[in-house]
Motif scaffolding. Structure first.
Motif, PDB file in Angstrom:
ATOM      1  N   TYR A  68       0.828  -1.209   0.000  1.00  0.00           N
ATOM      2  CA  TYR A  68       0.000   0.000   0.000  1.00  0.00           C
ATOM      3  C   TYR A  68       0.866   1.263   0.000  1.00  0.00           C
ATOM      4  O   TYR A  68       0.419   2.343   0.366  1.00  0.00           O
ATOM      5  N   GLU A 108     -11.975  10.823  -0.222  1.00  0.00           N
ATOM      6  CA  GLU A 108     -12.040   9.797  -1.263  1.00  0.00           C
ATOM      7  C   GLU A 108     -13.012  10.223  -2.373  1.00  0.00           C
ATOM      8  O   GLU A 108     -14.210   9.985  -2.285  1.00  0.00           O
ATOM      9  N   ARG A 119      -8.753   8.537  -5.111  1.00  0.00           N
ATOM     10  CA  ARG A 119      -9.004   7.490  -4.122  1.00  0.00           C
ATOM     11  C   ARG A 119      -7.688   6.909  -3.631  1.00  0.00           C
ATOM     12  O   ARG A 119      -6.744   6.741  -4.390  1.00  0.00           O
ATOM     13  N   ARG A 121      -5.594   3.714  -2.167  1.00  0.00           N
ATOM     14  CA  ARG A 121      -5.620   2.246  -2.089  1.00  0.00           C
ATOM     15  C   ARG A 121      -5.429   1.866  -0.632  1.00  0.00           C
ATOM     16  O   ARG A 121      -4.342   2.000  -0.074  1.00  0.00           O
ATOM     17  N   LEU A 122      -6.503   1.388  -0.017  1.00  0.00           N
ATOM     18  CA  LEU A 122      -6.531   1.054   1.403  1.00  0.00           C
ATOM     19  C   LEU A 122      -6.664  -0.454   1.582  1.00  0.00           C
ATOM     20  O   LEU A 122      -7.296  -1.125   0.775  1.00  0.00           O
ATOM     21  N   PRO A 123      -6.103  -1.003   2.656  1.00  0.00           N
ATOM     22  CA  PRO A 123      -6.310  -2.433   2.930  1.00  0.00           C
ATOM     23  C   PRO A 123      -7.765  -2.711   3.253  1.00  0.00           C
ATOM     24  O   PRO A 123      -8.448  -1.885   3.852  1.00  0.00           O
ATOM     25  N   ASP A 124      -8.233  -3.886   2.856  1.00  0.00           N
ATOM     26  CA  ASP A 124      -9.630  -4.210   3.092  1.00  0.00           C
ATOM     27  C   ASP A 124      -9.857  -4.679   4.530  1.00  0.00           C
ATOM     28  O   ASP A 124      -8.919  -4.829   5.315  1.00  0.00           O
ATOM     29  N   GLU A 125     -11.114  -4.894   4.849  1.00  0.00           N
ATOM     30  CA  GLU A 125     -11.519  -5.228   6.212  1.00  0.00           C
ATOM     31  C   GLU A 125     -10.933  -6.553   6.686  1.00  0.00           C
ATOM     32  O   GLU A 125     -10.586  -6.716   7.861  1.00  0.00           O
ATOM     33  N   ALA A 126     -10.790  -7.511   5.776  1.00  0.00           N
ATOM     34  CA  ALA A 126     -10.254  -8.814   6.163  1.00  0.00           C
ATOM     35  C   ALA A 126      -8.783  -8.721   6.550  1.00  0.00           C
ATOM     36  O   ALA A 126      -8.329  -9.375   7.491  1.00  0.00           O
ATOM     37  N   LEU A 127      -8.035  -7.881   5.841  1.00  0.00           N
ATOM     38  CA  LEU A 127      -6.602  -7.750   6.105  1.00  0.00           C
ATOM     39  C   LEU A 127      -6.317  -6.853   7.296  1.00  0.00           C
ATOM     40  O   LEU A 127      -5.480  -7.164   8.152  1.00  0.00           O
ATOM     41  N   ALA A 132      -9.621   1.137   7.448  1.00  0.00           N
ATOM     42  CA  ALA A 132     -10.258   2.088   6.539  1.00  0.00           C
ATOM     43  C   ALA A 132     -11.570   2.604   7.117  1.00  0.00           C
ATOM     44  O   ALA A 132     -11.858   3.809   7.080  1.00  0.00           O
ATOM     45  N   ARG A 133     -12.368   1.699   7.648  1.00  0.00           N
ATOM     46  CA  ARG A 133     -13.700   2.074   8.156  1.00  0.00           C
ATOM     47  C   ARG A 133     -13.618   3.127   9.252  1.00  0.00           C
ATOM     48  O   ARG A 133     -14.328   4.149   9.215  1.00  0.00           O
TER      49      ARG A 133
END
Length: 309
Positions: A68, A108, A119, A121-127, A132-133
């Motif tokens: 990232y 964003e 935008r 590039r952010l890590p997703d919720e699983a990672l 991000a949230r």
């Protein structure tokens, strides 16, 4: 002085107390360029969740975090977004590269190809659960609940016409950072911020890692419960024709645990061209691009770092 002035956002909002609180704000801006913001309304739980999610991200393997990094971000300039490792950024040439980790994001706006827009590039919720949230939720709270009130008060105090802040910050440019200072040695070299103003959300640690240059010495600034730190940037110093101070500061963290810091750097619309009361002119995009070049290309430092010996 043993601590910074305190300004109440609640009093700035209240018709009965606004005038007196703006006078106190004016004193803080002219004398210190820094102040605590109290009664700000951001839930402590929201700040704590963002800090904990950030701590989990920085604990990921280095190879994962580097996916990232700047090279993988689809914005211009790429250094405006994404991950930067330890010793990746130089804020003052005499100090060399800072021992700190950083993740940068902004507002964003998908499809916006202007500089400092687009935008992240952010890590997703699983990672990276909650990263991000929680950071984007905190961003929304800051932009809606704090920036307009502080910005409008500052614009009024430097003598701008009515609705000046709303006109030039209706689509603000935001630099939102997440910083990890390692235990016993994390630093951020002396510099000034170069935007309009900065909001700093941080952990309430007993050590006073943040230091502000005041009357010829470095003054430690403790993290007070239920408060934010606000400091003025070089852009506001120019637009105030030098009446308001963009004060040098640094971080020297020697505590036994890591320190997470969440600063928000507030700028006008990227296309804005601004003029002070005495006729000093500033192009926001040109100013921001010069600062990125100074940090990431020439190694000259951040803000007015070259002036700081």
């Amino acid at each position: 002085m043993t601590t910074l002035p305190k300004i109440s956002l609640s009093k700035l909002r209240d018709d009965a107390t606004r005038r007196d609180e703006r006078q106190r704000l004016q004193m803080a801006c002219q004398e210190y360029g820094f102040f605590y913001l109290v009664e700000h309304g951001i839930p402590g739980e929201q700040i704590a969740q963002a800090i904990e999610a950030s701590r989990r991200f920085f604990a990921l393997p280095q190879s994962v975090k580097e996916r990232y990094g700047h090279a993988f971000q689809d914005v211009y300039p790429t250094a405006a977004r994404g991950y930067s490792p330890l010793h990746g950024e130089m804020l003052h040439p005499e100090a060399g590269f800072d021992p700190k980790e950083v993740f940068d994001l902004g507002i964003e706006n998908e499809g916006d190809r202007r500089p400092f827009s687009g935008r992240t590039r952010l890590p997703d919720e699983a990672l990276a659960p909650g990263f991000a949230r929680n950071l984007l939720a905190l961003q929304a709270t800051v932009l809606a609940g704090i920036v307009p009130q502080i910005g409008d008060a500052l614009a009024d105090l430097i003598g701008m016409e009515e609705a000046w802040f709303q006109r030039h910050f209706s689509t603000p440019t935001l630099g939102q950072r997440v910083i990890r200072y390692p235990a016993r040695g994390g630093t951020c070299a002396k510099h000034t911020d170069h935007g309009f103003f900065t909001l700093l959300l941080q952990e309430e640690l007993p050590l006073r890692s943040l230091q502000v240059w005041f009357r010829g010495r470095w003054m430690p600034v403790p993290s007070l419960p239920d408060s934010l730190v606000v400091n003025l940037g070089d852009l506001l110093q120019v637009l105030s024709d030098g009446r308001f101070k963009s004060t040098p500061h640094q971080v020297v963290h020697s505590g036994p645990t890591d320190r997470i810091s969440l600063p928000f750097f507030i700028y006008p619309d990227i296309d804005a061209r601004l003029t002070s009361r005495q006729g000093q002119q500033v192009s926001v995009v040109e100013m921001m691009l010069r600062n990125v070049e100074s940090i990431w290309v020439t190694g000259s430092g951040a803000g007015r770092a070259r002036e700081l010996q």
